[in-house]
Design an enzyme around this catalytic site. Sequence first.
Site: not given
Length: 220
Positions: A65, A67, A78, A187
Amino acid sequence: MDIKLEETWRALLKDEFDKDYFINLVQFVKSEYSTYQIFPPGKQIFSAFDHCSVDATKVVIIGQDPYHGIGQANGLCFSVADGVRKPPSLQNIFKEITSDLDKPIPDSGNLERWASQGVLMLNATLTVRDSTPGSHQKKGWEEFTDAVIKSVNEQKSDLVFLLWGAYAQKKGAIIDRTKHLVLESPHPSPFAAHRGFFGNKHFSKCNAYLSQKGKDEIDW
């Protein structure tokens, strides 16, 4: 349907735009932007493609997704806009780069400089409602980004796919490992980074592969 997408991507993905799921997705997204605060800003929804053409793509990083905080998302997974505090996952990415390549952590968390070198920074879902993670999941974006992955997997060779976490790994299951290098690890989030993201050396492994294939390395 006329979609404002970078020219080479628009040509590659043209069959998607008239499919029912995409027409419904566009209607949903337009309604959301007119009703709620949605991230990233509308003109940055397709930034990952704007900064990295099909021909330029050498590396693909798959996120989930955008932010969901004010001023954070800029359309690249990211990445955050200049001047925005780096979120924990991004801090951990930079820590691993420092450990792997002995590079200092940059002041900015804006990863457009990676994209301009051929890194497609693809979130599975390209929009999200303010403070509501996952709010635009299962509305059609995943089908569109699956088509992106399928298309580059088929049309290109010798790409590097960085799949961090179970979600990205599941989304990247269709990638042909005989044509591309696929690097997988936990992750970079604080909940998982110590279980194998730290020490994965994905950035040096990626550059070694690109160099072996006669491509310019990424200045991470």
